[in-house]
Design an enzyme around this catalytic site. Structure first.
Site, PDB file in Angstrom:
ATOM      1  CG  HIS A   1      -9.213  -0.336   0.148  1.00 42.77           C
ATOM      2  ND1 HIS A   1      -8.547  -0.516   1.341  1.00 42.77           N
ATOM      3  CD2 HIS A   1     -10.539  -0.422   0.449  1.00 42.77           C
ATOM      4  CE1 HIS A   1      -9.433  -0.697   2.318  1.00 42.77           C
ATOM      5  NE2 HIS A   1     -10.644  -0.628   1.798  1.00 42.77           N
TER       6      HIS A   1
ATOM      7  CG  MET B   1     -11.024  -3.120   5.888  1.00 39.80           C
ATOM      8  SD  MET B   1      -9.494  -2.712   5.003  1.00 39.80           S
ATOM      9  CE  MET B   1      -8.589  -1.787   6.258  1.00 39.80           C
TER      10      MET B   1
ATOM     11  CB  SER C   1      -0.907   0.018   1.235  1.00 34.47           C
ATOM     12  OG  SER C   1      -1.444   1.320   1.401  1.00 34.47           O
TER      13      SER C   1
ATOM     14  CG  ASP D   1      -5.214   2.160   1.112  1.00 40.46           C
ATOM     15  OD1 ASP D   1      -6.136   1.333   1.109  1.00 40.46           O
ATOM     16  OD2 ASP D   1      -4.047   1.889   1.468  1.00 40.46           O
TER      17      ASP D   1
ATOM     18  CG  HIS E   1      -3.867  -1.760  -1.251  1.00 43.10           C
ATOM     19  ND1 HIS E   1      -4.925  -2.617  -1.471  1.00 43.10           N
ATOM     20  CD2 HIS E   1      -4.267  -0.946  -0.236  1.00 43.10           C
ATOM     21  CE1 HIS E   1      -5.906  -2.346  -0.635  1.00 43.10           C
ATOM     22  NE2 HIS E   1      -5.539  -1.327   0.127  1.00 43.10           N
TER      23      HIS E   1
ATOM     24  CG  MET F   1     -11.315   2.717   2.795  1.00 36.75           C
ATOM     25  SD  MET F   1      -9.722   2.774   3.636  1.00 36.75           S
ATOM     26  CE  MET F   1      -8.645   2.857   2.207  1.00 36.75           C
TER      27      MET F   1
ATOM     28  CG  MET G   1      -8.575   6.803   2.861  1.00 37.45           C
ATOM     29  SD  MET G   1      -7.496   6.983   4.288  1.00 37.45           S
ATOM     30  CE  MET G   1      -6.718   5.377   4.305  1.00 37.45           C
TER      31      MET G   1
ATOM     32  CG  ASP H   1      -5.773  -3.060   3.636  1.00 34.39           C
ATOM     33  OD1 ASP H   1      -4.674  -2.727   4.108  1.00 34.39           O
ATOM     34  OD2 ASP H   1      -6.514  -2.287   2.992  1.00 34.39           O
TER      35      ASP H   1
HETATM   36  C1  DX5 Z   1      -5.978   1.423   5.940  1.00 32.15           C
HETATM   37  C2  DX5 Z   1      -5.634   1.070   4.523  1.00 32.15           C
HETATM   38  C3  DX5 Z   1      -4.490   0.154   4.409  1.00 32.15           C
HETATM   39  C4  DX5 Z   1      -3.210   0.707   4.987  1.00 32.15           C
HETATM   40  C5  DX5 Z   1      -2.391  -0.439   5.471  1.00 32.15           C
HETATM   41  O1  DX5 Z   1      -7.217   2.031   5.996  1.00 32.15           O
HETATM   42  O2  DX5 Z   1      -6.739   0.436   3.873  1.00 32.15           O
HETATM   43  O3  DX5 Z   1      -4.307  -0.284   3.075  1.00 32.15           O
HETATM   44  O4  DX5 Z   1      -2.465   1.438   4.074  1.00 32.15           O
HETATM   45  O5  DX5 Z   1      -1.261   0.047   6.073  1.00 32.15           O
HETATM   46  P1  DX5 Z   1      -0.433  -0.814   7.116  1.00 32.15           P
HETATM   47  O6  DX5 Z   1       0.040  -2.039   6.399  1.00 32.15           O
HETATM   48  O7  DX5 Z   1       0.650   0.098   7.535  1.00 32.15           O
HETATM   49  O8  DX5 Z   1      -1.380  -1.184   8.246  1.00 32.15           O
HETATM   50 ZN    ZN Z   2      -6.364  -0.533   1.909  1.00 30.24          ZN
END
Ligand code: DX5
Ligand code: ZN
Length: 214
Positions: free
Chosen positions: A65, A136, A7, A34, A32, A67, A36, A174
């Site tokens: 991903h 998650m 990620s 993310d 990956h 969110m 948000m 994740d």
């Molecule tokens: C959190 C994200 C993850 C995050 C994971 O909301 O969806 O993908 O980047 O990071 P680590 O591996 O540091 O927990």
């Molecule tokens: Zn993620």
């Protein structure tokens, strides 16, 4: 085959193109991304223009991903921007099945994600419709948190249900994945591991990716 999806949330945002190239060199299977929105989760990360820009620099599989609230509003645009796998949250929408169909119609792979407090059973109706389930293993929103062990029981329940129905679906985990707990996630039934901090903050990223896989 276990796949690793680092990620970029833990990468250097001022040099994202190089960061993605670096994990590709280390043998990562996908990257990956993310997204948000400050609504579904409190944090805001990045969105369409960043993915579009990275797409021009990399041929890696983009594992996006979302969110975000009401992901149905953005499915087409994220796939046009470069998503190969598009994951949305079960909790963020009331039209999950329509979203899966739309993702497939646009030619991408579809995945449904659940937060730590959402029961495993809610994804059972989608096991034969989507390509991947993302369980998650931390509360979504931030990198660098510790894995919540109970979430792996849900991975196990989902893998058992899929096996019972003879469905060979990908299950991704994740959040807080490290070389020390990767084996537990794999034993529970996960076959794609997302890792932010444990890859991008590692002294040797290639070694970290290998350690996760084995
Ligand atoms: C959190 C994200 C993850 C995050 C994971 O909301 O969806 O993908 O980047 O990071 P680590 O591996 O540091 O927990
Ligand atoms: Zn993620």
């Amino acid at each position: 085959m276990i796949k690793i999806s680092p990620s970029v949330l833990a990468a250097d945002f001022s040099a994202l193109g190089e960061e993605v190239a670096d994990i590709e060199r280390c043998g990562a299977d996908m990257v990956h991304l993310d997204v948000m929105d400050g609504m579904f989760v409190t944090n805001i990360s990045f969105g369409l223009p960043v993915i579009e820009a990275l797409r021009k620099k990399s041929d890696m599989v983009f594992d996006v991903h979302l969110m975000i609230e009401k992901p149905e509003r953005y499915v087409e645009r994220f796939i046009d921007a470069g998503a190969d796998i598009l994951t949305f949250h079960y909790e963020a929408t009331s039209v999950a099945e329509e979203i899966i169909d739309l993702i497939h119609k646009k030619g991408a792979r579809a995945a449904v994600s659940i937060k730590p407090n959402t029961p495993a059973e809610v994804v059972f109706p989608y096991l034969d419709k989507c390509d991947m389930i993302l369980v998650m293993t931390v509360e979504p929103g931030y990198g660098g948190q510790a894995l919540i062990p109970e979430t792996l029981l849900k991975v196990k329940r989902i893998r058992e249900e899929a096996d019972r129905r003879d469905i060979s679906i990908d299950i991704q985990v994740d959040g807080g994945i490290t070389p020390s707990n990767a084996a537990d996630a794999i034993a529970a039934g996960a076959n794609i591991l997302v890792a932010g901090s444990s890859v991008f903050k590692a002294k040797d990223r290639c070694e970290a990716i290998n350690a996760l896989r084995t």
